[in-house]
Design an enzyme around this catalytic site. Structure first.
Site, PDB file in Angstrom:
ATOM      1  N   GLU A 187      -1.351   0.150  -8.941  1.00 24.03           N
ATOM      2  CA  GLU A 187      -2.719   0.276  -9.007  1.00 24.03           C
ATOM      3  C   GLU A 187      -3.298   1.551  -8.398  1.00 24.03           C
ATOM      4  O   GLU A 187      -2.832   2.118  -7.269  1.00 24.03           O
ATOM      5  CB  GLU A 187      -3.307  -0.890  -8.060  1.00 24.03           C
ATOM      6  CG  GLU A 187      -4.752  -1.016  -7.963  1.00 24.03           C
ATOM      7  CD  GLU A 187      -5.172  -2.380  -7.129  1.00 24.03           C
ATOM      8  OE1 GLU A 187      -4.465  -3.394  -7.487  1.00 24.03           O
ATOM      9  OE2 GLU A 187      -6.083  -2.406  -6.334  1.00 24.03           O
ATOM     10  N   ASP A 198      -8.938  -0.397 -10.076  1.00 26.74           N
ATOM     11  CA  ASP A 198      -9.657  -1.150  -8.859  1.00 26.74           C
ATOM     12  C   ASP A 198     -10.848  -0.387  -8.567  1.00 26.74           C
ATOM     13  O   ASP A 198     -11.834  -0.575  -9.678  1.00 26.74           O
ATOM     14  CB  ASP A 198      -8.597  -1.274  -7.697  1.00 26.74           C
ATOM     15  CG  ASP A 198      -9.668  -1.661  -6.312  1.00 26.74           C
ATOM     16  OD1 ASP A 198     -10.517  -2.370  -6.634  1.00 26.74           O
ATOM     17  OD2 ASP A 198      -8.659  -1.567  -5.340  1.00 26.74           O
ATOM     18  N   GLN A 204     -11.479  -7.182  -1.151  1.00 27.72           N
ATOM     19  CA  GLN A 204     -12.307  -5.854  -0.629  1.00 27.72           C
ATOM     20  C   GLN A 204     -12.003  -5.967   0.886  1.00 27.72           C
ATOM     21  O   GLN A 204     -13.002  -5.310   1.804  1.00 27.72           O
ATOM     22  CB  GLN A 204     -13.907  -6.134  -1.079  1.00 27.72           C
ATOM     23  CG  GLN A 204     -14.313  -4.941  -0.848  1.00 27.72           C
ATOM     24  CD  GLN A 204     -13.752  -3.750  -1.859  1.00 27.72           C
ATOM     25  OE1 GLN A 204     -13.617  -3.915  -3.053  1.00 27.72           O
ATOM     26  NE2 GLN A 204     -13.165  -2.785  -1.112  1.00 27.72           N
ATOM     27  N   ASP A 212      -0.154  -0.423  -4.638  1.00 27.28           N
ATOM     28  CA  ASP A 212      -1.565   0.174  -4.946  1.00 27.28           C
ATOM     29  C   ASP A 212      -1.735   1.381  -3.810  1.00 27.28           C
ATOM     30  O   ASP A 212      -1.321   1.704  -2.767  1.00 27.28           O
ATOM     31  CB  ASP A 212      -2.596  -1.012  -4.104  1.00 27.28           C
ATOM     32  CG  ASP A 212      -4.049  -0.268  -4.160  1.00 27.28           C
ATOM     33  OD1 ASP A 212      -4.206   0.640  -4.790  1.00 27.28           O
ATOM     34  OD2 ASP A 212      -4.940  -1.130  -3.868  1.00 27.28           O
ATOM     35  N   LYS A 258     -13.235  -7.942  -8.090  1.00 29.69           N
ATOM     36  CA  LYS A 258     -13.561  -8.361  -6.850  1.00 29.69           C
ATOM     37  C   LYS A 258     -14.925  -8.923  -6.843  1.00 29.69           C
ATOM     38  O   LYS A 258     -15.809  -8.039  -6.972  1.00 29.69           O
ATOM     39  CB  LYS A 258     -13.420  -7.023  -5.961  1.00 29.69           C
ATOM     40  CG  LYS A 258     -12.025  -6.423  -5.716  1.00 29.69           C
ATOM     41  CD  LYS A 258     -11.736  -5.294  -4.873  1.00 29.69           C
ATOM     42  CE  LYS A 258     -10.579  -4.915  -4.819  1.00 29.69           C
ATOM     43  NZ  LYS A 258     -10.402  -3.785  -3.867  1.00 29.69           N
ATOM     44  N   LYS A 265       0.909  -1.162   0.130  1.00 24.88           N
ATOM     45  CA  LYS A 265       0.141  -0.091   0.140  1.00 24.88           C
ATOM     46  C   LYS A 265       0.950   1.227  -0.007  1.00 24.88           C
ATOM     47  O   LYS A 265       1.678   1.411   0.788  1.00 24.88           O
ATOM     48  CB  LYS A 265      -0.853   0.088   1.379  1.00 24.88           C
ATOM     49  CG  LYS A 265      -2.048  -1.081   1.215  1.00 24.88           C
ATOM     50  CD  LYS A 265      -2.950  -0.676  -0.015  1.00 24.88           C
ATOM     51  CE  LYS A 265      -4.407  -1.375   0.100  1.00 24.88           C
ATOM     52  NZ  LYS A 265      -5.204  -1.074  -1.295  1.00 24.88           N
TER      53      LYS A 265
HETATM   54  C1  MUC Z   1      -7.596  -2.412  -2.518  1.00 22.81           C
HETATM   55  O1  MUC Z   1      -7.174  -3.246  -3.406  1.00 22.81           O
HETATM   56  O2  MUC Z   1      -7.644  -1.293  -2.856  1.00 22.81           O
HETATM   57  C2  MUC Z   1      -8.729  -1.055   0.090  1.00 22.81           C
HETATM   58  C3  MUC Z   1      -9.777  -0.251  -0.202  1.00 22.81           C
HETATM   59  C4  MUC Z   1     -10.565  -0.962  -0.983  1.00 22.81           C
HETATM   60  O3  MUC Z   1     -11.667  -0.567  -1.474  1.00 22.81           O
HETATM   61  O4  MUC Z   1     -10.288  -2.175  -1.113  1.00 22.81           O
HETATM   62  C5  MUC Z   1      -9.040  -2.301  -0.392  1.00 22.81           C
HETATM   63  C6  MUC Z   1      -8.009  -2.780  -1.133  1.00 22.81           C
HETATM   64 MG    MG Z   2      -6.800  -1.447  -4.436  1.00 29.67          MG
END
Ligand code: MUC
Ligand code: MG
Length: 367
Positions: free
Chosen positions: A217, A242, A294, A191, A266, A162
């Site tokens: 991402e 995403d 998610q 991401d 997702k 992240k």
């Molecule tokens: C992700 O991949 O972003 C964090 C916020 C969301 O909507 O999903 C998670 C993981």
């Molecule tokens: Mg994401």
């Protein structure tokens, strides 16, 4: 056989370690257990995770939309009439995880009815997926320690890092520390959950060019339309959409508009029916997909792996299937385990979700 009842049960299970990222943080899994009952006694199960910072849903809104709008709209239909179910659910805008949970619970019923695993009905490609683990915000040394622990305990060798904090002081430093500690054979991607501007993101991609990242991402907002296109055109790695591509139509817009070169699928937001549409669309366009997370619990994770393992194009890359490891408990009678970096689809008819009644009693919020 008709849909006779739709239950929406709010429950809350604390995390042992919060997950922090650029758009929010999660301390408790305050999810909604969705159970669709038929008049002949079958029960389909799924879970909906509220993500207000991504979709605007809350635990209360998911319960309310299912109890007040969705349940009355679909009572009396059969689980085979899924197009009609979706036509009715889609009269309400938004609410993706509530709709997805109803969809997956219906597929669970179909599997039970046929006496076959849902993963087989969806495509039956394989019975397992390689797992990618998400490393949330923390000081760099703690992120390294977490990745090493996850690698050593579960055999996972793919990590999504992240990012979206201070680009150099925090994120470039963390990526560099992870690469140095984990070595060249581990896969790393990032991401940003829209945390940077396009220009900040471009500089980070330049600074990390030697780290062998495989994907980037949502580094900047897709709503900054020209900035995002400018970034994606310059990105040295595939750029995953995403939260900017949560439906087939949004996938079309982002990919054809030059704002994405890969897609996160997702099941928590597109269930099985719409996830299949997105996946087939990506196959037709030649766009790679990653099974995203998610921040699902074990029920959502079972759904995700059932879908991912069913499709060849969905399991080319490791799936994000490990967020449940940070929860203090869950609702399944038989907990999921990740071994040798792999999560297996549960055998048996339907999705193989068996809820422990004592745990549900302990964690449900609607006594
Ligand atoms: C992700 O991949 O972003 C964090 C916020 C969301 O909507 O999903 C998670 C993981
Ligand atoms: Mg994401």
């Amino acid at each position: 056989m008709k849909i006779a009842r739709v239950e929406a049960i709010p429950f809350a299970i604390p995390y042992t370690k919060p997950l922090r990222f650029a758009s929010g943080e999660v301390h408790t899994a305050d999810h909604v257990l969705v159970r669709v009952h038929t008049d002949d006694g079958l029960v389909g199960t799924a879970e909906a995770p509220p993500r207000p910072y991504t979709y605007g849903e809350t635990q209360e809104s998911i319960v309310a939309v299912i109890r007040r709008i969705f349940e009355p709209q679909i009572l009396g239909l059969t689980p085979l009439e899924r197009e009609t179910v979706h036509e009715r659910l889609d009269r309400t805008v938004g609410n993706p995880t509530a709709k997805a949970a109803v969809d997956m619970a219906l597929w669970d019923i179909l599997g039970q009815l046929a006496g076959l695993p849902v993963s087989g009905l969806l495509g039956g490609y394989t019975d397992r997926m390689r797992v990618s683990h998400m490393v949330g915000f923390a000081p760099a040394d703690e992120m390294v320690a977490e990745a090493e622990r996850i690698r050593d305990t579960h055999g996972i060798t793919t990590f999504k890092v992240k990012v979206g904090r201070r680009p150099y002081a925090d994120d470039v430093a963390a990526c560099r520390a992870l690469r140095e500690a984990l070595g060249p054979d581990v896969e790393l991607y990032i991401d940003g959950n829209r945390g940077w501007t396009a220009q900040e993101a471009a500089r980070v991609l330049h600074e990390t060019a030697d780290l062998g990242l495989t994907f980037a991402e949502e580094l900047c907002p897709a709503d900054d339309v020209l900035g995002r296109r400018w970034l994606v055109a310059r990105s040295p790695v595939l750029f995953i959409a995403d939260e900017s591509a949560t439906s087939a139509a949004e996938v079309t817009r982002e990919v054809l508009g030059g704002s994405a070169t890969a897609i996160s699928v997702k099941t928590a937001r597109t269930g099985f029916t719409a996830s299949q549409r997105v996946l087939h669309q990506c196959e037709g366009l030649g766009v790679p997909v990653v099974m995203g997370n998610q921040i699902d619990g074990q029920i959502g994770t079972l759904c995700s792996v059932a879908f991912g393992a069913a499709h060849r194009s969905a399991c080319r890359h490791a799936g994000e299937l490990s967020n449940f490891l940070d929860m203090s408990d869950d609702l399944l009678t038989e907990p999921l385990t990740i071994e040798n970096g792999t999560l297996r689809v549960r055998e048996g008819a339907g999705l193989g979700i068996e809820i422990d009644p004592d745990k549900l009693h302990r964690y449900r919020q609607d006594h």
